[in-house]
Design a protein around this motif. Structure first.
Motif, short mmCIF file in Angstrom:
data_model
loop_
_atom_site.label_atom_id
_atom_site.label_comp_id
_atom_site.label_asym_id
_atom_site.label_seq_id
_atom_site.Cartn_x
_atom_site.Cartn_y
_atom_site.Cartn_z
N THR A 163 0.84 -1.21 0.00
CA THR A 163 0.00 0.00 0.00
C THR A 163 0.87 1.26 0.00
O THR A 163 0.60 2.22 -0.72
N LEU A 164 1.92 1.24 0.82
CA LEU A 164 2.79 2.41 0.95
C LEU A 164 3.60 2.70 -0.30
O LEU A 164 4.23 3.76 -0.39
N SER A 165 3.59 1.79 -1.26
CA SER A 165 4.32 2.06 -2.51
C SER A 165 3.77 3.30 -3.20
O SER A 165 4.49 3.97 -3.95
N ALA A 166 2.50 3.63 -2.95
CA ALA A 166 1.93 4.86 -3.51
C ALA A 166 2.71 6.08 -3.05
O ALA A 166 2.83 7.07 -3.79
N ILE A 167 3.23 6.02 -1.82
CA ILE A 167 4.02 7.12 -1.28
C ILE A 167 5.48 6.97 -1.63
O ILE A 167 6.12 7.93 -2.11
N THR A 168 6.04 5.78 -1.43
CA THR A 168 7.48 5.60 -1.59
C THR A 168 7.94 5.76 -3.04
O THR A 168 9.04 6.27 -3.29
N LEU A 169 7.12 5.36 -4.00
CA LEU A 169 7.56 5.52 -5.40
C LEU A 169 7.67 6.99 -5.77
O LEU A 169 8.54 7.39 -6.55
N ARG A 170 6.80 7.81 -5.17
CA ARG A 170 6.88 9.25 -5.43
C ARG A 170 8.09 9.87 -4.72
O ARG A 170 8.69 10.81 -5.24
N MET A 171 8.41 9.36 -3.55
CA MET A 171 9.60 9.83 -2.86
C MET A 171 10.86 9.51 -3.67
O MET A 171 11.73 10.37 -3.85
N TRP A 172 10.93 8.28 -4.16
CA TRP A 172 12.08 7.88 -4.97
C TRP A 172 12.16 8.68 -6.26
O TRP A 172 13.26 9.02 -6.72
N ALA A 192 9.18 2.07 -10.67
CA ALA A 192 8.18 1.01 -10.71
C ALA A 192 8.58 -0.15 -9.80
O ALA A 192 7.73 -0.78 -9.15
N TRP A 193 9.88 -0.43 -9.74
CA TRP A 193 10.40 -1.50 -8.88
C TRP A 193 10.85 -0.98 -7.52
O TRP A 193 10.63 -1.61 -6.49
N LEU A 194 11.48 0.19 -7.54
CA LEU A 194 12.02 0.75 -6.29
C LEU A 194 10.91 1.19 -5.34
O LEU A 194 11.12 1.28 -4.13
N GLY A 195 9.73 1.44 -5.88
CA GLY A 195 8.63 1.90 -5.06
C GLY A 195 8.12 0.87 -4.07
O GLY A 195 7.56 1.23 -3.04
N TRP A 196 8.29 -0.44 -4.39
CA TRP A 196 7.72 -1.46 -3.49
C TRP A 196 8.69 -2.53 -3.01
O TRP A 196 8.50 -3.09 -1.92
N ILE A 197 9.75 -2.82 -3.75
CA ILE A 197 10.66 -3.89 -3.32
C ILE A 197 11.36 -3.57 -2.00
O ILE A 197 11.39 -4.42 -1.09
N PRO A 198 11.94 -2.36 -1.81
CA PRO A 198 12.53 -2.06 -0.50
C PRO A 198 11.51 -2.15 0.64
O PRO A 198 11.85 -2.60 1.74
#
Length: 212
Positions: A163-172, A192-198
């Motif tokens: 769920t938080l990938s919506a935030i983290t991908l924009r941060m990245w 696309a990958w960095l937003g959720w894998i970490p």
């Protein structure tokens, strides 16, 4: 459902609330850009091919955008659990979170992933993310029904990591563009990958170390 342990330092909990509040406000501002309906605003400006050629695209897009903001909020409120709210409130927020993901947010996200910017690599990532998001949430729901609450909590954390990938991908995206100024399509392939894998790696580490 999701929970933060009672012995979590109060200072950390305050930072958690403030930090989430800030990023939630940013996501809310993005959502409000699409009210009222306007197919020629913000992100949709670069998706005009899909908007024109696929009438269903806007339905899936608005479904994803409008439900995801409530997924973020209900998921976070479920995390707070008894530290701040009553158990029944936590359970009800968890139900809202699960329902919105399984029925609306994840399926619409998978559909949008098929048309993601950045080529095949981006498409694969967003489709995989959508399926993992849906599956982890379903698994959490099934475990709750079976009263296996320890495993349920772990799967809910996995779901919330996605769920938080919506935030983290924009941060990245902000970080990468600021530091490296890459081609826009290259940015999509990376985030696309960095937003959720970490996110999921961190959660798996915390689960293994029994911190959650």
């Amino acid at each position: 459902m999701l929970s933060v342990k009672r012995n979590t330092p109060a200072f950390f909990r305050i930072l958690l609330v403030i930090g989430f509040g800030y990023f939630f406000w940013l996501m809310l501002k993005i959502t409000l850009e699409y009210i009222p309906f306007n197919p020629e605003v913000s992100f949709l400006m670069i998706k005009q091919t899909e908007v024109v050629e696929r009438p269903e695209y806007l339905t899936f897009f608005y479904t994803h955008v409008y439900t995801s903001i409530f997924v973020l909020l209900s998921g976070f409120l479920a995390i707070l659990r008894r530290n701040f709210v009553l158990k029944n409130f936590h359970r009800n927020m968890g139900k809202v979170y699960i329902f919105l993901i399984l029925i609306f947010a994840a399926p619409s996200g998978i559909y949008m992933g098929i048309f993601a910017n950045g080529g095949l690599l981006s498409k694969i990532s967003f489709i995989v993310l959508g399926f993992l998001w849906w599956f982890s949430t379903l698994k959490a729901y099934q475990l709750a029904r079976q009263k296996k609450f320890k495993e349920h909590k772990q799967w809910m954390w996995r779901s919330f990591a996605f769920t938080l990938s919506a935030i983290t991908l924009r941060m990245w995206k902000v970080i990468i563009v600021y530091l490296f100024h890459p081609n826009p399509m290259d940015v999509y392939q990376i985030i696309a990958w960095l937003g959720w894998i970490p996110n999921i790696l961190i959660i798996e580490y915390l689960i293994k170390k029994k911190h959650i």
